[in-house]
Design a protein around this motif. Structure first.
Motif, PDB file in Angstrom:
ATOM      1  N   GLU A  37       0.673  -1.321  -0.368  1.00  0.00           N
ATOM      2  CA  GLU A  37      -0.908   0.057  -0.051  1.00  0.00           C
ATOM      3  C   GLU A  37       0.865   1.021  -0.072  1.00  0.00           C
ATOM      4  O   GLU A  37       0.704   2.498  -0.687  1.00  0.00           O
ATOM      5  CB  GLU A  37      -0.790   0.204   1.472  1.00  0.00           C
ATOM      6  CG  GLU A  37      -2.064  -1.127   1.402  1.00  0.00           C
ATOM      7  CD  GLU A  37      -2.806  -1.130   2.486  1.00  0.00           C
ATOM      8  OE1 GLU A  37      -3.998  -1.805   2.191  1.00  0.00           O
ATOM      9  OE2 GLU A  37      -2.307  -1.029   3.874  1.00  0.00           O
ATOM     10  N   ILE A  38       2.056   0.497   0.600  1.00  0.00           N
ATOM     11  CA  ILE A  38       2.831   2.514   0.493  1.00  0.00           C
ATOM     12  C   ILE A  38       2.946   2.653  -0.280  1.00  0.00           C
ATOM     13  O   ILE A  38       3.361   3.876  -0.861  1.00  0.00           O
ATOM     14  CB  ILE A  38       4.198   1.981   1.698  1.00  0.00           C
ATOM     15  CG1 ILE A  38       3.645   1.878   3.255  1.00  0.00           C
ATOM     16  CG2 ILE A  38       5.230   3.310   1.524  1.00  0.00           C
ATOM     17  CD1 ILE A  38       4.473   1.567   4.429  1.00  0.00           C
ATOM     18  N   GLY A  43       3.723   5.485  -4.722  1.00  0.00           N
ATOM     19  CA  GLY A  43       4.635   5.831  -6.822  1.00  0.00           C
ATOM     20  C   GLY A  43       5.774   5.336  -6.336  1.00  0.00           C
ATOM     21  O   GLY A  43       6.885   5.613  -7.755  1.00  0.00           O
ATOM     22  N   ALA A  44       5.869   3.864  -5.980  1.00  0.00           N
ATOM     23  CA  ALA A  44       7.844   3.586  -5.636  1.00  0.00           C
ATOM     24  C   ALA A  44       7.054   1.937  -6.055  1.00  0.00           C
ATOM     25  O   ALA A  44       5.988   1.664  -5.780  1.00  0.00           O
ATOM     26  CB  ALA A  44       7.915   3.342  -4.651  1.00  0.00           C
ATOM     27  N   SER A  48      11.546  -2.415  -3.878  1.00  0.00           N
ATOM     28  CA  SER A  48      12.267  -1.532  -3.569  1.00  0.00           C
ATOM     29  C   SER A  48      12.012  -1.111  -1.984  1.00  0.00           C
ATOM     30  O   SER A  48      12.389  -1.600  -1.275  1.00  0.00           O
ATOM     31  CB  SER A  48      12.606  -0.228  -4.098  1.00  0.00           C
ATOM     32  OG  SER A  48      11.525   0.307  -4.376  1.00  0.00           O
ATOM     33  N   VAL A  49       9.942  -0.643  -1.832  1.00  0.00           N
ATOM     34  CA  VAL A  49       9.681  -0.709  -0.434  1.00  0.00           C
ATOM     35  C   VAL A  49       9.739  -2.091   0.353  1.00  0.00           C
ATOM     36  O   VAL A  49       9.738  -1.348   1.371  1.00  0.00           O
ATOM     37  CB  VAL A  49       8.444  -0.541  -1.331  1.00  0.00           C
ATOM     38  CG1 VAL A  49       7.490   0.050   0.268  1.00  0.00           C
ATOM     39  CG2 VAL A  49       8.834   1.081  -2.044  1.00  0.00           C
ATOM     40  N   LYS A  69       0.823  -7.803   9.230  1.00  0.00           N
ATOM     41  CA  LYS A  69       1.967  -7.297   8.615  1.00  0.00           C
ATOM     42  C   LYS A  69       2.636  -5.743   8.166  1.00  0.00           C
ATOM     43  O   LYS A  69       3.052  -5.025   7.829  1.00  0.00           O
ATOM     44  CB  LYS A  69       2.349  -8.153   7.351  1.00  0.00           C
ATOM     45  CG  LYS A  69       2.535  -9.611   8.041  1.00  0.00           C
ATOM     46  CD  LYS A  69       4.055  -9.512   8.991  1.00  0.00           C
ATOM     47  CE  LYS A  69       3.584 -11.247   9.038  1.00  0.00           C
ATOM     48  NZ  LYS A  69       4.778 -11.776   9.796  1.00  0.00           N
ATOM     49  N   ARG A  70       0.576  -4.709   9.375  1.00  0.00           N
ATOM     50  CA  ARG A  70       1.316  -3.372   8.148  1.00  0.00           C
ATOM     51  C   ARG A  70       2.140  -2.722   9.596  1.00  0.00           C
ATOM     52  O   ARG A  70       2.185  -3.471  10.334  1.00  0.00           O
ATOM     53  CB  ARG A  70      -0.134  -2.703   9.106  1.00  0.00           C
ATOM     54  CG  ARG A  70      -1.556  -3.124   8.399  1.00  0.00           C
ATOM     55  CD  ARG A  70      -2.967  -2.289   8.046  1.00  0.00           C
ATOM     56  NE  ARG A  70      -3.991  -2.417   7.868  1.00  0.00           N
ATOM     57  CZ  ARG A  70      -4.759  -3.550   7.564  1.00  0.00           C
ATOM     58  NH1 ARG A  70      -4.759  -4.458   8.777  1.00  0.00           N
ATOM     59  NH2 ARG A  70      -5.910  -3.570   7.369  1.00  0.00           N
ATOM     60  N   VAL A  71       2.768  -1.540   8.926  1.00  0.00           N
ATOM     61  CA  VAL A  71       3.875  -0.946   9.695  1.00  0.00           C
ATOM     62  C   VAL A  71       3.851   0.341   9.689  1.00  0.00           C
ATOM     63  O   VAL A  71       2.778   0.845   9.495  1.00  0.00           O
ATOM     64  CB  VAL A  71       5.251  -1.264   8.717  1.00  0.00           C
ATOM     65  CG1 VAL A  71       5.801  -2.783   8.449  1.00  0.00           C
ATOM     66  CG2 VAL A  71       4.867  -0.598   7.932  1.00  0.00           C
TER      67      VAL A  71
END
Length: 271
Positions: A37-38, A43-44, A48-49, A69-71
């Motif tokens: 979601e991040i 827009g990455a 890599s995220v 597993k939300r951070v």
């Protein structure tokens, strides 16, 4: 070999930029999110995220917030912030000044700065009134919506201001369009006067005051603000501005002193 090293350095720098982008997004979003979601929001690339999130998790900068597993921002950031304030005690003194202002005026006092191309309240003390007049600390607000905004961009040229502020931020909460040229005129008037006051654009019942805190170059690095009920603010305008300017000058001197002390601090071996 040099080209390979340069490429590796550039990749690491991009990774650091992306890691800070992730942290800043979570700070603004104010809620846990899954890495995918991040990635979508900033827009990455997901790969890599995920990689950066794992690095930040291993170092305690991020933490898992639930079984999904939300951070979210980790407690190590709090420890880093506490260490920062131990060394740079300006914020503690700022809290004392805001308390004095709130006591002297009975109004809500705020310490405000730019956060990227937005305005934010960094510290706040509520006044003694029975109802709450305040903004959320850390909430990012378009610069043209605020009294402080006229002062915080005053060091920029007219063209730099236009380039710096997103075009959509000139659309006010009431649906009216603030012409950039009119905003710049107010910036220059505020710069010359060393103050800016107006009826709040965000809250129709309040009147806002802002005066600058200057750094050693004369740039407006921050502002002290007062938020008052509209009629009281207009009636007590001269008194409120006098109180703010007195404390802003003191805070500016304290900020400069704190920075010089930090620059001259050399820890003893083993300390």
């Amino acid at each position: 070999m040099d080209a390979i090293n340069d490429d590796a350095i550039a990749r690491r720098a991009r990774g650091l930029d992306r890691a800070f982008e992730i942290l800043d997004f979570l700070r603004v979003h104010r809620a846990p999110m899954k890495p995918n979601e991040i990635a979508t929001h900033i827009g990455a690339p997901r790969s890599s995220v995920y990689e950066l999130v794992n690095v930040l998790l291993r170092n305690g900068i991020l933490e898992y917030a639930d079984n999904e597993k939300r951070v979210y921002l980790g407690r190590k950031l709090y420890l880093l912030g506490a260490a920062y304030e131990d060394q740079f005690d300006f914020m503690a003194e700022c809290d004392k000044v805001l308390e004095k202002i709130a006591t002297e005026t009975r109004e809500t006092a705020q310490f405000c700065m730019l956060d990227g191309n937005k305005y934010t309240v960094v510290r706040m003390r509520e006044g003694a009134r029975p109802f709450r007049i305040s903004s959320d600390v850390g909430h990012r607000v378009p610069i043209p919506w605020t009294a402080s905004g006229r002062l915080l961009v005053a060091h920029m040229s007219d063209d730099e201001i236009i380039d710096f502020i997103p075009k959509e931020d000139f659309l006010l909460p009431n649906g009216q369009w603030l012409e950039p040229a009119a905003f710049i005129r107010e910036v220059r008037e505020a710069q010359a006067a060393g103050e800016f006051t107006f009826n709040s654009i965000v809250d129709s019942f309040t009147h806002c005051f802002a005066v600058p805190i200057k750094d050693d170059t004369g740039r407006h690095s921050a502002t002290i603000c007062l938020v008052a009920p509209r009629e009281d603010g207009i009636r007590n305008r001269a008194h409120y501005l006098a109180v703010l300017k007195e404390h802003a000058e003191a805070l500016g001197a304290l900020q400069l002193s704190s920075r010089r002390s930090a620059g001259n601090h050399h820890p003893r071996p083993g300390s």
